[in-house]
Design a protein around this motif. Structure first.
Motif, PDB file in Angstrom:
ATOM      1  N   SER A  39      46.269   8.798  63.747  1.00  0.00           N
ATOM      2  CA  SER A  39      45.320   9.225  64.783  1.00  0.00           C
ATOM      3  C   SER A  39      44.119   9.978  64.216  1.00  0.00           C
ATOM      4  N   TYR A  44      41.772   3.910  62.950  1.00  0.00           N
ATOM      5  CA  TYR A  44      42.525   3.997  64.207  1.00  0.00           C
ATOM      6  C   TYR A  44      41.614   3.655  65.373  1.00  0.00           C
ATOM      7  N   PRO A  48      41.969  10.203  69.406  1.00  0.00           N
ATOM      8  CA  PRO A  48      42.923  10.999  68.625  1.00  0.00           C
ATOM      9  C   PRO A  48      44.196  11.353  69.393  1.00  0.00           C
ATOM     10  N   GLY A  65      50.275   6.898  66.545  1.00  0.00           N
ATOM     11  CA  GLY A  65      49.310   7.945  66.218  1.00  0.00           C
ATOM     12  C   GLY A  65      49.844   8.899  65.163  1.00  0.00           C
TER      13      GLY A  65
END
Ligand code: SF4
Length: 76
Positions: A39, A44, A48, A65
């Motif tokens: 994350s 990614y 987040p 994550g």
């Protein structure tokens, strides 16, 4: 929603992916440093706070994550 990437998937194993970054084998993957997680990786594709999201390295799958792999790159 795409399925989660399995750690045992050959593509995952080739990059040392684990769904829990705390379980990285740091001897095998010396690039790992504490605090690195999917994350907060530049690749990614989620926010987040998202528990899972896509990663271009593993097409058609979602990564955790809290996970990690050897291609981790610091978010700019
Ligand atoms: Fe996670 Fe980044 Fe590796 Fe993708 S490239 S699996 S987001 S650490």
């Amino acid at each position: 929603q795409a399925p989660m990437l399995n750690e045992k998937d050959p593509a995952a194993q080739a990059q040392g992916y684990v769904a829990d970054a705390k379980k990285v084998d740091a001897k095998k993957w010396p690039k790992y440093a504490a605090g690195q997680v999917c994350s907060n990786c530049a690749l990614y594709q989620g926010k987040p706070a998202d528990k899972a999201a896509a990663c271009p390295l593993f097409a058609g799958k979602q990564v955790a994550g809290a996970g990690w792999c050897n291609a981790w790159v610091k978010k700019a």
